[in-house]
Design a protein around this motif. Structure first.
Motif, short mmCIF file in Angstrom:
data_model
loop_
_atom_site.label_atom_id
_atom_site.label_comp_id
_atom_site.label_asym_id
_atom_site.label_seq_id
_atom_site.Cartn_x
_atom_site.Cartn_y
_atom_site.Cartn_z
N THR A 362 -11.32 3.87 7.66
CA THR A 362 -11.27 4.89 6.49
C THR A 362 -9.67 5.44 6.48
O THR A 362 -9.16 5.28 5.25
CB THR A 362 -12.31 6.20 6.81
OG1 THR A 362 -13.56 5.53 6.70
CG2 THR A 362 -12.08 7.19 5.59
N ALA A 363 -9.25 5.88 7.53
CA ALA A 363 -7.75 6.34 7.36
C ALA A 363 -6.77 5.41 7.02
O ALA A 363 -5.70 5.36 6.13
CB ALA A 363 -7.39 6.84 8.76
N ALA A 364 -7.01 3.97 7.50
CA ALA A 364 -6.14 2.76 7.12
C ALA A 364 -6.27 2.59 5.72
O ALA A 364 -5.25 2.30 5.12
CB ALA A 364 -6.53 1.67 8.07
N HIS A 365 -7.25 2.69 5.33
CA HIS A 365 -7.51 2.38 3.79
C HIS A 365 -6.78 3.48 3.10
O HIS A 365 -6.28 3.31 2.06
CB HIS A 365 -9.05 2.32 3.41
CG HIS A 365 -9.23 2.40 1.97
ND1 HIS A 365 -9.22 1.39 1.27
CD2 HIS A 365 -9.64 3.36 1.01
CE1 HIS A 365 -9.29 1.47 -0.25
NE2 HIS A 365 -9.71 2.74 -0.25
N ARG A 366 -7.04 4.69 3.24
CA ARG A 366 -6.69 5.94 2.45
C ARG A 366 -5.14 6.10 2.47
O ARG A 366 -4.64 6.61 1.79
CB ARG A 366 -7.34 7.13 2.69
CG ARG A 366 -8.88 7.18 2.07
CD ARG A 366 -9.78 8.24 2.73
NE ARG A 366 -11.15 8.05 2.17
CZ ARG A 366 -12.09 8.72 2.48
NH1 ARG A 366 -11.93 9.60 3.33
NH2 ARG A 366 -13.41 8.56 2.05
N HIS A 367 -4.56 5.78 3.67
CA HIS A 367 -3.15 5.97 3.89
C HIS A 367 -2.41 4.70 3.54
O HIS A 367 -1.04 4.78 3.69
CB HIS A 367 -3.03 6.29 5.32
CG HIS A 367 -3.53 7.52 5.78
ND1 HIS A 367 -3.95 7.96 6.92
CD2 HIS A 367 -3.50 8.73 4.84
CE1 HIS A 367 -4.40 9.12 6.96
NE2 HIS A 367 -4.24 9.70 5.60
N ARG A 368 -2.80 3.63 3.20
CA ARG A 368 -2.04 2.55 2.82
C ARG A 368 -1.00 2.80 1.81
O ARG A 368 0.03 2.06 2.10
CB ARG A 368 -3.10 1.19 2.78
CG ARG A 368 -2.54 -0.08 2.68
CD ARG A 368 -3.44 -1.22 2.62
NE ARG A 368 -4.05 -1.37 1.51
CZ ARG A 368 -3.88 -1.80 0.43
NH1 ARG A 368 -2.67 -2.51 0.38
NH2 ARG A 368 -4.35 -2.25 -0.64
N ARG A 369 -1.26 3.22 1.01
CA ARG A 369 -0.53 3.26 -0.23
C ARG A 369 0.78 4.03 0.22
O ARG A 369 2.09 3.64 -0.19
CB ARG A 369 -1.01 3.90 -1.53
CG ARG A 369 -2.19 3.21 -2.28
CD ARG A 369 -1.64 1.67 -2.56
NE ARG A 369 -2.53 0.90 -2.99
CZ ARG A 369 -2.52 -0.50 -3.21
NH1 ARG A 369 -1.32 -1.11 -3.14
NH2 ARG A 369 -3.47 -1.18 -3.79
N ALA A 370 0.67 5.19 0.96
CA ALA A 370 1.44 5.97 1.26
C ALA A 370 2.57 5.28 2.51
O ALA A 370 3.64 5.42 2.56
CB ALA A 370 1.02 7.16 2.01
N ILE A 371 1.71 4.62 3.36
CA ILE A 371 2.32 3.72 4.28
C ILE A 371 3.48 2.75 3.81
O ILE A 371 4.69 2.58 3.91
CB ILE A 371 1.45 2.95 5.16
CG1 ILE A 371 0.85 4.43 6.22
CG2 ILE A 371 2.05 2.00 6.26
CD1 ILE A 371 -0.26 3.53 6.95
#
Length: 521
Positions: A362-371
């Motif tokens: 879940t975190a990998a999906h939700r933070h992908r744009r920020a990363i």
């Protein structure tokens, strides 16, 4: 027939079991015939040592034999004859029949001479149309071999003759490095569709090919329907976990991809409306991870981001879920609560991923744009050494909301490779996996990781606070309240901008300047 050379412990165990067989025979009509079966035989023929031995018995249950074994070992003369020490015979453990976990017959297990030994009777199986749980009966060695998932797992070592027994052609298949079912594949898989996943696991683990006839029916709708209908998702998860924790997880994913098994494994079987992602470029992601894993250079992407065995398993699980990133999120369940990402749903319901793993997904999906945004900042040379707080606070946020921030970055890398090779393919490239494209993408991400090292923020999530809640509350003369979380973030950002500072006064002053903004009264 080939011979098997026993090591010292195996020879000691064999002598003991043969004496127990004769001991039983003296008080009954005949002594039971004992065979070592399955994986131990296969591994020994491949030159691989195994500490787990399944002992198949022809005329009594495993529990009955094990009880007589203990009686035999209680006699001092027998213990002396076989040099049995105080710790050489463990306690008996009866493992009950549990069809949901692929235990179709109860077994008895113990530890002998440092080896884990299971005892079970030879059996034959009869399946009904709507269940993968067979009716079990005593059987012959040949009937027992025919019920097994693969011919290479259907070999016996007869303790009395010292010979390997092959009723299904397993020896020839081992020489050919072939995984084949003892019986006709379609009925084998519809009887117990879990065998599809087991064959994939053994093929990838051993580096063997799967028989063409078996491959041809693995994605047959009748087999896939049986897999959905008969197999619990926990069992799917157990097999997948063994694949991804094994020596060749990339090969396992290749098989799943090529054999058309993805949408049966990575899905929510209870949801008929569950979408199916396009898999045409999925291979770019898992092949990229395999490429990264082979580079053991300190500071390389894999060595920087995958730091434990748990992280390795999570990394391969994330590689399996990259195709879901191309699909849009579902609408929020409530106005303030976003729906779970599709990748998380596929992991949670498809193979019953643990809460810890689903949180990372879940975190990998939700933070992908920020990363991705931070990577682009570094690659366009917009970042500077003065932005230590920006990068450090971002990493702390990623880690606080899901953990394993390194794996979240790895997920972004794999998705980036998959998406950019797809773009190149659609623009006319000959192959969806272009080595030059992958190399260019990885070079960009290496710049981000190198920049994080230069800033010395890779351990930002575990930094000890110079200004904690107690210090802040006392200095401001205000009781802790809802303002505290944001205030502590302001203090941490100050700390990141001032590495080496140990006096909390500067951090407190930074918060004091922003009291109104933070709602501190």
């Amino acid at each position: 027939m080939p011979t098997i050379d026993l090591n010292t412990r195996e020879a000691q165990l064999k002598a003991l079991l043969l004496d127990v067989s004769q001991y039983i025979g003296r008080s009954s009509e005949q002594a039971p015939v004992l065979r070592w079966a399955g994986g131990w035989v296969r591994d020994k023929l491949l030159g691989v040592e195994s500490h787990d031995i399944d002992t198949a018995i022809d005329s009594m249950t495993g529990e009955a034999f094990a009880i007589r074994l203990c009686d035999f070992c209680d006699v001092d003369a027998h213990r002396k004859r076989h040099a049995i020490g105080p710790a050489d015979v463990g306690q008996l453990h009866k493992i009950a029949r549990n069809p949901d976990k692929s235990k179709h017959l109860e077994t008895t297990t113990t530890r002998l001479f440092g080896l884990d030994v299971d005892f079970v009777n030879l059996r034959r199986e009869t399946y009904t149309e709507d269940s993968r749980n067979p009716q079990m009966e005593f059987g012959t060695a040949e009937e027992d071999s025919l019920r097994r998932d693969a011919t290479v797992n259907a070999l016996f070592y007869n303790l009395h003759t010292g010979l390997v027994e092959d009723f299904t052609g397993g020896l020839e298949d081992m020489r050919a490095k072939l995984i084949r079912t003892p019986l006709e594949p379609l009925s084998t898989f519809t009887d117990d569709p879990l065998r599809v996943l087991r064959l994939v696991r053994f093929a990838s683990r051993l580096g063997f090919e799967i028989d063409a006839e078996a491959e041809g029916v693995m994605a047959d709708p009748r087999v896939l329907d049986a897999l959905r209908l008969k197999i619990s998702r926990e069992r799917v998860g157990v097999e997948l976990e063994k694949m991804l924790k094994g020596q060749n997880p990339c090969e396992s994913l290749k098989f799943i991809d090529r054999l058309g098994l993805y949408h049966t494994i990575f899905t929510d079987p209870e949801r008929p409306d569950m979408p199916q992602p396009d898999l045409s470029n999925w291979s770019a992601a898992y092949k990229c991870l395999d490429l990264l894993a082979k580079n053991k250079t300190p500071g390389s992407i894999y060595e920087s981001l995958v730091t434990t065995e748990e992280a390795r398993y999570f990394a391969w699980s994330l590689a399996a879920l990259t195709p879901w990133e191309q699909l849009p999120d579902h609408p929020p369940i409530k106005s303030t609560k976003p729906a779970l990402p599709l990748a998380t749903q596929a992991a949670r319901e498809g193979f019953k991923a643990t809460n810890k793993l689903t949180e990372v997904v879940t975190a990998a999906h939700r933070h992908r744009r920020a990363i991705l945004e931070l990577k682009d900042i570094v690659c366009t040379k917009q970042a500077s050494m003065r932005e230590r707080d920006r990068f450090g606070m971002a990493i702390r946020e990623w880690d606080a909301r899901g953990g394993h921030w390194r794996l979240q970055v790895l997920f972004s890398i794999l998705v980036d490779v998959e998406e950019r090779t797809r773009t190149k393919c659609l623009s006319g490239a000959d192959t969806p996996v272009d080595a030059e494209t992958v190399e260019d993408v990885l070079a960009e991400w290496q710049k981000l990781l190198d920049h994080l090292v230069e800033l010395d923020v890779v351990n930002a999530p575990s930094m000890k606070r110079v200004v904690d809640g107690r210090v802040l509350s006392k200095a401001l003369g205000v009781k802790p309240g809802p303002w505290m979380t944001q205030a502590l973030d302001v203090a941490m950002a100050w700390q990141l901008r001032n590495p080496g500072e140990t006096d909390p006064a500067g951090g407190v002053e930074e918060v004091r300047k922003r009291k109104a903004e933070l709602g501190i009264k």
